[in-house]
Design an enzyme around this catalytic site. Structure first.
Site, PDB file in Angstrom:
ATOM      1  N   ASP A  71      -7.937  -2.960   2.615  1.00  0.00           N
ATOM      2  CA  ASP A  71      -6.864  -3.902   2.309  1.00  0.00           C
ATOM      3  C   ASP A  71      -7.152  -5.301   2.829  1.00  0.00           C
ATOM      4  O   ASP A  71      -6.450  -6.237   2.488  1.00  0.00           O
ATOM      5  CB  ASP A  71      -5.552  -3.418   2.940  1.00  0.00           C
ATOM      6  CG  ASP A  71      -5.156  -2.054   2.421  1.00  0.00           C
ATOM      7  OD1 ASP A  71      -5.375  -1.813   1.227  1.00  0.00           O
ATOM      8  OD2 ASP A  71      -4.651  -1.228   3.189  1.00  0.00           O
ATOM      9  N   ASP A 123       0.860  -1.154   0.000  1.00  0.00           N
ATOM     10  CA  ASP A 123       0.000   0.000   0.000  1.00  0.00           C
ATOM     11  C   ASP A 123       0.916   1.230   0.000  1.00  0.00           C
ATOM     12  O   ASP A 123       2.052   1.125   0.450  1.00  0.00           O
ATOM     13  CB  ASP A 123      -0.778  -0.079   1.322  1.00  0.00           C
ATOM     14  CG  ASP A 123      -1.936   0.855   1.336  1.00  0.00           C
ATOM     15  OD1 ASP A 123      -2.546   1.019   0.282  1.00  0.00           O
ATOM     16  OD2 ASP A 123      -2.228   1.420   2.398  1.00  0.00           O
ATOM     17  N   LYS A 176      -5.815  32.059  -0.872  1.00  0.00           N
ATOM     18  CA  LYS A 176      -5.088  30.901  -1.426  1.00  0.00           C
ATOM     19  C   LYS A 176      -6.085  29.973  -2.097  1.00  0.00           C
ATOM     20  O   LYS A 176      -7.284  30.017  -1.805  1.00  0.00           O
ATOM     21  CB  LYS A 176      -4.319  30.159  -0.328  1.00  0.00           C
ATOM     22  CG  LYS A 176      -5.155  29.296   0.597  1.00  0.00           C
ATOM     23  CD  LYS A 176      -4.235  28.337   1.365  1.00  0.00           C
ATOM     24  CE  LYS A 176      -5.002  27.231   2.057  1.00  0.00           C
ATOM     25  NZ  LYS A 176      -5.598  27.606   3.320  1.00  0.00           N
ATOM     26  N   ASP A 189      -3.187  -0.993   5.567  1.00  0.00           N
ATOM     27  CA  ASP A 189      -3.643  -0.547   6.882  1.00  0.00           C
ATOM     28  C   ASP A 189      -5.141  -0.314   6.906  1.00  0.00           C
ATOM     29  O   ASP A 189      -5.752  -0.313   7.940  1.00  0.00           O
ATOM     30  CB  ASP A 189      -2.899   0.727   7.309  1.00  0.00           C
ATOM     31  CG  ASP A 189      -2.977   1.793   6.230  1.00  0.00           C
ATOM     32  OD1 ASP A 189      -3.676   1.570   5.215  1.00  0.00           O
ATOM     33  OD2 ASP A 189      -2.352   2.845   6.383  1.00  0.00           O
TER      34      ASP A 189
END
Length: 1017
Positions: free
Chosen positions: A715, A371, A502, A711
């Protein structure tokens, strides 16, 4: 279809075959992508579908009805193995079966003897009891080891019951999340876990962290708009067990429990069949070999003894005796202890192994699917580059702040850092003054936290900066205008304000007419726009997330202090601003990863990156950590270099390859195999959990032994399917830890490499332990065979055999587990499980056919010496057995005519047993020393293994104790020896050492030659 058609509980079929088919069908269903259309419905349709009032929620009666029908909103826990089954597996699995069969045969032989003879010898009874005891003790030990690991596992589970805020009958109530039902109106706010899959109907600045589900580290905006066909990507769906990071949202629950996307992944993981571990297959292969040898020897001598005129019953007892003598009693304990020691060593290096067999699996791994987020990277966004004064500056992304520095004196940097600090809602959580800035926890979005840390590191306290320039108004970031703006009172001007902004660089630039260079505002011309474009593309191409910054000093005459700025009906300028610079962020690779990936490559292990993130980011990180090595190109790179369309490039020319999840969706298994075969360096980006599983299955089809790291919950199916699943101890979710075989306590990919090294070492060392243990089988069996064929008094008794196998041989065999690697084990290819066996014919031929034979000669030499000293020359011994063992014969003559009573004969016989035992100990010294290495000379390897030296001393001390301790004559029929008798076997010990050193010298001189083919195990 609302995902309720396949509930994992629906497997009820009468016959087993049907049930299996049903299960396979369900797994295939689960492997398919998520299929729901609630995100496409209008709010009215949604209300009708779930019979709910979108402002007042469900009625309590309706909620109770749905709860009764659907069951609680919780994941079905994976089926756990009951403790007694685990215990029985340890008692009857693998190697133990061999010992149990031995024990049963012993009791059988004892039964036959008891029925036939008046005073049967109790040897077989003792042997049976001891064998059973060995299995039980070892079984308890292994069970205890695994129970300890699972205790650590249980401590990971979080026991806090989760709460949810629902609106029922128009009232807000807090309920246990398990009681949430489909159709409930739920409200979530920053910091909450989403209690079920829900369709958003209203939101306010809501962002969720989907990383445990998709692997994207960026928080995702959530709003009522339908933005994407794919339910996993659209903005108006929130998923069960993801976290809401900021803002608030209301939604209608569309699925609960096992029917949620997360629930389907968990059921997919628990439904997968797990294959056997490589070491279990090795031990099975070994048992087949040993049993084959034992049965072959047993039957040969059974037939021979019948030919020699023994009765049927005697022949059966011989048969059982030979088979049992072949069973290496001590080996089960040795293997268990060796694996346990390695597991302990790995735990010290931050690898927690859940079951002992996984220790070796890691060593035979040939492919690692890793991963990206959190495993290869640090899982925290960090500012990587800035562009100001028409120049790209590198920021420091190392974990310990030891990296690059840039010139902080430029007035433009002062302006840029001020915008990044002020136009920013992230704050440090309180009480972390003693922690280094980069490690502190923050409240706020990942990108803003990265800016906050960067400015705090280079310019000092951001809080002070904000206090001196207090915020007057702000427009938060939203997805339509893609910028965030705030207005502050200026500290250096008692009347003035500054507007800071921004956002997405192209959006910021189109609002600017000037640019700041060396602190001076100059008009923004085409040349500067092109410079901006180049910088933006370069940083974006590095897989970084780029933000643009601009400001405007508001004229004090129009906007004096106290002016009422209105963020909704904008009454201040938002264009004609001054562009200041760009800052780009990335989740940087962990420091130890590039080195670890390099080690994997030299160890012949293919590292594949599988991530839910963008292809550009994934490729940049893959290049950063060396998964795509320097100079290797993908098809797109070649096309760009040659300036031709991608379709014209031969894919075989590209060593590296980045595969997009959407392409993977349409691939056949053959096409995937083609990619896995032809490319050495592969990155899969934008993959879904189901695709991860498909990739693992693809690698296994190639015959690879696959390790998977991950994690997230996403998965877990891949972790379960892989030969070894590796979960993250810190960032990992409970589901992933449950599915894995091993847990990295420090979440660091580099720990896997130490694990691989330990796994390879234990495989080598187990070979050595087994070679050492098996060798003494020959000097234990041959006395029995000669006893049958040549009719001589028994040279070695059952009890003495047990003293060797469970006494003197144990510590030395275990000490070989501590042997250092002979060469660099990380420089060779992974072992091929089909050809490279733990125990092969060559090992058996070395142990039984060569070294074992020399050992047997040493034992017989001692035996004949002692009997000759007592008057029985070898010729007199042939055929004397019946008279020798006859209790009524008290006048047996020796070679010199002396008469021996039964008692006297037996004392000499038992002294011979003791001496034969001592001889085996002496020749096992040499065997232990030669087993230290398989190719190198002992002089190259050295005697650094202290445990092994202790083992040599321990076996000698134990042998001396058994021989000289008073009372042993009665207890174990072991008698004291003359000192000279200890030395009879010395020449044979030296012969073994010399023989093997010469063999290894030839091995090193002529690699691949005849000697290697025949004797290298």
């Amino acid at each position: 279809m609302d995902g309720r058609e396949y509930s994992p509980a629906a497997t009820t079929s009468e016959n087993g075959g049907g049930r299996r088919k049903q299960k396979e069908k369900e797994l295939d269903e689960l492997k398919k992508e998520v299929n729901l259309d609630d995100h496409k419905l209008s709010l009215d349709e949604l209300g009708r579908k779930y019979q709910v009032d979108l402002s007042r929620g469900l009625s309590n009666a309706r909620a109770a009805e749905v709860l009764a029908q659907d069951g609680p909103n919780a994941l079905t826990p994976p089926p756990t193995t009951p403790e007694w089954v685990k215990f029985c597996r340890q008692l009857f699995g693998g190697f133990s079966i061999l010992l149990w069969i031995g024990a049963i045969l012993c009791f059988l032989a004892y039964g036959i003897q008891a029925a036939m003879e008046d005073e049967p010898s109790n040897d077989n009874l003792y042997l049976g009891v001891v064998l059973a005891a060995v299995v039980i003790v070892t079984g308890c030990f292994s069970y205890y080891q695994e129970a300890k690991s699972s205790k650590i596992m249980d401590s990971f589970k979080n026991m806090v019951p989760q709460q949810a805020l629902v609106i029922r009958e128009g009232e807000k109530i807090q309920i246990n999340a398990e009681n949430v039902v489909v159709g409930d109106l739920v409200e979530v706010k920053g910091g909450d876990r989403v209690p079920a899959d829900m369709r958003i109907i209203s939101s306010h600045g809501c962002k969720v962290d989907n990383s445990s589900l998709t692997g994207e580290s960026e928080p995702q905006t959530r709003s009522p708009e339908f933005t994407h066909e794919n339910p996993l990507e659209t903005r108006n769906i929130c998923f069960f067990s993801t976290n809401c990071v900021e803002g608030t949202a209301r939604g209608i629950v569309i699925s609960t429990g096992d029917r949620t996307v997360m629930g389907r992944i968990a059921s997919l993981a628990s439904g997968l069949e797990v294959g056997r571990t490589p070491i279990a297959m090795e031990i099975e292969h070994f048992i087949r070999l040993i049993t084959g040898v034992a049965v072959f020897l047993g039957l040969s001598f059974f037939i021979l003894s019948l030919i020699l005129g023994y009765t049927w019953l005697e022949a059966v007892i011989f048969l059982i005796g030979i088979i049992v003598a072949n069973v290496p009693e001590g080996l089960l304990a040795t293997v268990t202890v060796c694996l346990t020691l390695t597991a302990k060593r790995m735990a010290r290096k931050n690898c927690l192994v859940k079951n002992l067999e996984a220790v070796e699996t890691l060593g035979s791994t040939s492919t690692i699917c890793s991963d990206k987020t959190g495993t290869l990277t640090q899982n925290r966004m960090t500012v990587a580059h800035m562009w100001f004064d028409n120049q790209i500056h590198e920021a420091d992304t190392t974990e310990d702040q030891s990296g690059a520095t840039f010139d902080k004196r430029s007035p433009t940097w002062a302006a840029l850092s001020r915008i990044a600090g002020l136009c920013n809602r992230a704050v440090f959580k309180p009480g972390q003054e003693n922690i280094s800035i980069s490690k502190r926890d923050t409240a706020g979005d990942a990108s803003e936290s990265a800016l906050l840390k960067c400015i705090q590191l280079s310019c000092g306290s951001v809080k002070k900066m904000r206090d001196k320039n207090p915020k007057v108004t702000e427009i938060p970031f939203n997805s339509t205008n893609k910028y965030q703006l705030s207005i502050h009172e200026r500290e250096e001007d008692p009347q003035g304000h500054i507007l800071v902004m921004k956002g997405a660089p192209e959006r910021i630039l189109e609002r600017c007419s000037r640019i700041l260079l060396q602190g001076q505002e100059v008009p923004l011309d085409e040349e500067m726009k092109e410079a901006f474009q180049n910088a933006y593309l370069e940083l974006g191409g590095l897989g970084e997330r780029v933000l643009g910054f601009c400001h405007l000093y508001l004229p004090p005459d129009k906007f004096p202090r106290g002016f009422r700025f209105d963020a909704d009906e904008v009454n201040f300028p938002t264009s004609d601003l001054c562009f200041v610079g760009l800052m780009s962020m990335i989740d940087p690779p962990r420091a130890a990863v590039p080195d670890a990936v390099g080690k994997c490559r030299s160890a012949g292990i293919k590292v594949i990156m599988v991530t839910g993130d963008h292809p550009i980011t994934a490729k940049a990180i893959a290049k950063g950590v060396g998964i795509i090595s320097e100079g290797n190109e993908t098809v797109e790179d070649i096309a760009a270099r040659l300036n031709i369309p991608v379709s014209q490039v031969n894919p075989r020319e590209a060593k590296a390859c980045v595969v997009h999840g959407s392409d993977l969706k349409d691939m056949t298994a053959e096409q995937l195999d083609e990619i896995l075969r032809n490319h050495t360096e592969i990155v899969f980006a934008r993959t879904s959990p189901q695709q991860k599983l498909i990739i693992v299955e693809g690698c296994q089809r190639q015959g690879a032994i696959v390790a998977v790291t991950g994690d997230g919950v996403n998965d877990s199916p891949a972790l379960k399917k892989a030969d070894i699943g590796i979960a993250m101890g810190i960032a990992g979710s409970d589901v992933s830890k449950q599915a894995a075989d091993m847990i990295l306590l420090d979440d660091n990919f580099a720990s896997i490499v130490t694990g691989v090294e330990e796994g390879r070492l234990i495989f080598d060392n187990l070979k050595k332990s087994i070679a050492y243990t098996l060798t003494s089988n020959i000097p234990e069996i041959t006395p029995f065979l000669l006893f049958i064929i040549a009719n001589i008094p028994l040279p070695l008794g059952t009890v003495t055999i047990l003293c060797i196998d469970l006494g003197t041989d144990m510590v030395p065999a275990i000490s070989l587990a501590y042997e250092a690697a002979e060469s660099d084990i990380m420089k060779r290819q992974p072992r091929n499980p089909r050809t490279d066996k733990l125990v092969n014919e060559r090992l058996i031929s070395m142990a039984y056919g060569q070294i074992g034979m020399i050992q047997a000669l040493g034992g017989f030499f001692t035996y004949f010496v002692i009997l000759a000293e007592n008057g029985f020359l070898p010729a007199r011994l042939l055929g004397v057995r019946l008279a020798w063992d006859d209790r009524s014969t008290n006048d047996l003559e020796d070679s010199y005519g002396q008469e021996w009573t039964y008692e006297q004969r037996k004392v000499v016989e038992f002294t011979c047993h003791t001496a034969f035992f001592a001889s085996i100990v002496v020749v096992q010294w040499a065997d232990l020393i030669i087993c230290k290495t398989r190719r190198n000379s002992v002089f190259q390897q050295g005697m650094k293994n202290k445990i092994l030296i202790f083992g040599l001393l321990e076996e000698t001390a134990l042998a001396a104790f058994l021989s000289y301790c008073p009372g042993m004559g009665v207890a174990l029929r072991m008698y004291p020896l003359k000192v000279t008798w200890w030395f009879c076997a010395f020449p044979y010990s030296l012969l073994i050492f010399a023989y093997d050193e010469v063999r290894k010298l030839i091995l090193r001189r002529y690699p691949g030659g005849w000697v290697e083919k025949e004797t290298y195990y």
